[in-house]
Design an enzyme around this catalytic site. Structure first.
Site, PDB file in Angstrom:
ATOM      1  N   SER A  23      39.778   4.590  -0.554  1.00  0.00           N
ATOM      2  CA  SER A  23      38.887   4.573   0.800  1.00  0.00           C
ATOM      3  C   SER A  23      38.052   3.295   0.687  1.00  0.00           C
ATOM      4  CB  SER A  23      38.045   5.836   0.790  1.00  0.00           C
ATOM      5  OG  SER A  23      37.069   5.595   1.716  1.00  0.00           O
TER       6      SER A  23
ATOM      7  N   TYR B 217      31.985  10.962  -4.312  1.00  0.00           N
ATOM      8  CA  TYR B 217      33.094  10.837  -3.507  1.00  0.00           C
ATOM      9  C   TYR B 217      33.616   9.199  -3.786  1.00  0.00           C
ATOM     10  CZ  TYR B 217      36.370  10.207   0.496  1.00  0.00           C
ATOM     11  OH  TYR B 217      37.504   9.902   1.276  1.00  0.00           O
TER      12      TYR B 217
END
Length: 294
Positions: A171, A184
Site C-alpha cells: 500500500s 496498518y
C-alpha cells in the site's frame, strides 16, 4: 471496540454496486505460459483479490480461491468457470490462524501452482492508544505472518519448478509511517520490504516477485474502517495493471492517483511525509464523521 478505532477485513462483503468493466492482460498467452496453469489468490471473495481472480480466469489460468466465506467463494467459482471455461477450487480459510494458512497451502498441494497472489488483508484506522489489542494482533497475523508463511512455502514450490510469480499487496501508506493508521501502515511496510528483497533474491531462481502498492481503492475498506475516499480507484481498474507489471518491475503503483500521491511525496524528507500523511488521514477520518447533505 473503542469508538476511535474501526477495522475491516479486505475479504469481507463484495462491492456489488461498483460498476464492472472488462479486464484483460496485455499478453495472456505469454502470462499463462510463465505463471500457469494454476494460480492461488487469497482474499478472493471481494475487492482487489476478486478482480485479480477474474483477470486471471479471463487469461485462461485455473484458480484456487481462498477467503473466509465459502458461500461467496462457491458463487464466484461458478461464475468464473462458466464465463471463462477454467477450473476453480475453493478453500475457505481464516488466514489469521495457523490452521487457516495450512489449509490454504494444503488445498493446492496436488496442483501445479505457478502464481501466488496474496491479496487478503485487514486494516484499522483511528487512535493507536484506543485500539483493541486483539484486533491489532490479528491484523499482524493476517497482513504479515500469513504473507510470510505463504510466500515462503509457495516460493519453495516455485523454485523447484524453475519459474513462477508472487504478487504481494502492499500500500502507499507503507512507504512511510502513517499516523491514525499506524499499525496498518507498519504491516504494509513489512510487505513492501519483503517483496523488494525477494524481487532481487529470487530472480535467479526464475521467480518474479511484485509489490503492488495501490492508493485509495473502493473495496469496502474505507466505509467500514471509518474513512471516506472520494477519489478512490475501482478494484477493476487496479487488477490488470498489477498483473501486467509482474516480471517487468519490482513495485507497481496502479492507478493515476497512486502515482500522483507517490511522486508528490517522494522528494520530501521522510519526517515531512509522515506529517503530511497525518493530515491526509485525519482529513479522511473527520470527513467520515460529517453527515452527508440531505
Amino acid at each position: 471496540m473503542p469508538p476511535e478505532e474501526t477495522a475491516t477485513r479486505i475479504d469481507g462483503p463484495a462491492s456489488a454496486a461498483v460498476p464492472r468493466t472488462p479486464r484483460r492482460l496485455r499478453h495472456p498467452d505469454r502470462f499463462r505460459a510463465r505463471y500457469g496453469p494454476w494460480a492461488l489468490v487469497t482474499g478472493a471473495s471481494s475487492g482487489i483479490g476478486r478482480e485479480i481472480a477474474e483477470v486471471l480466469a479471463a487469461a485462461g489460468l485455473h484458480l484456487v480461491l481462498v477467503a473466509r466465506r465459502r458461500d461467496v467463494l462457491l458463487t464466484l467459482a461458478d461464475e468464473l468457470t462458466d464465463r471463462y471455461d477454467v477450473q476453480a477450487r475453493v478453500v475457505d480459510a481464516d488466514l489469521a490462524t495457523p490452521a487457516g494458512v495450512d489449509a490454504a497451502v494444503a488445498g493446492s498441494t496436488d496442483l501445479d501452482v505457478g502464481l501466488l497472489v496474496a491479496a487478503a488483508g485487514f486494516g484499522t484506522s483511528g487512535s493507536f492508544l484506543d485500539a483493541d489489542p486483539s484486533v491489532e494482533a490479528e491484523m499482524l497475523d493476517v497482513n504479515c505472518r500469513a504473507v510470510l508463511t505463504l510466500t515462503q512455502r509457495f516460493g519453495r514450490r516455485l523454485a523447484v519448478r524453475g519459474r513462477g510469480g508472487v504478487v504481494l499487496l502492499a500500500s502507499l501508506v507503507g512507504f512511510q509511517g502513517t499516523p491514525h493508521a499506524a499499525s496498518y501502515a507498519a504491516t504494509k511496510a513489512y510487505v513492501q520490504a519483503l517483496a523488494e528483497a525477494l524481487h532481487v533474491e529470487w530472480k535467479p531462481l526464475g521467480i518474479d516477485v511484485l509489490a503492488a502498492a495501490p492508493g485509495p481503492v473502493h473495496s469496502g475498506f474505507a466505509a467500514r474502517a471509518g474513512m471516506r475516499m472520494a477519489l478512490a480507484a475501482r478494484p477493476a481498474d487496479v487488477a490488470a495493471p498489477v498483473l501486467n507489471a509482474l516480471g517487468r518491475r519490482g513495485t507497481v503503483l496502479p492507478g493515476g492517483l497512486a502515482k500522483l500521491l507517490t511522486w508528490s511525496l517522494r522528494p520530501l524528507p521522510r519526517p515531512v511525509r509522515v506529517r503530511m500523511m497525518s493530515v491526509v488521514m485525519r482529513g479522511m477520518l473527520d470527513e467520515s464523521r460529517t453527515p452527508d447533505p440531505a
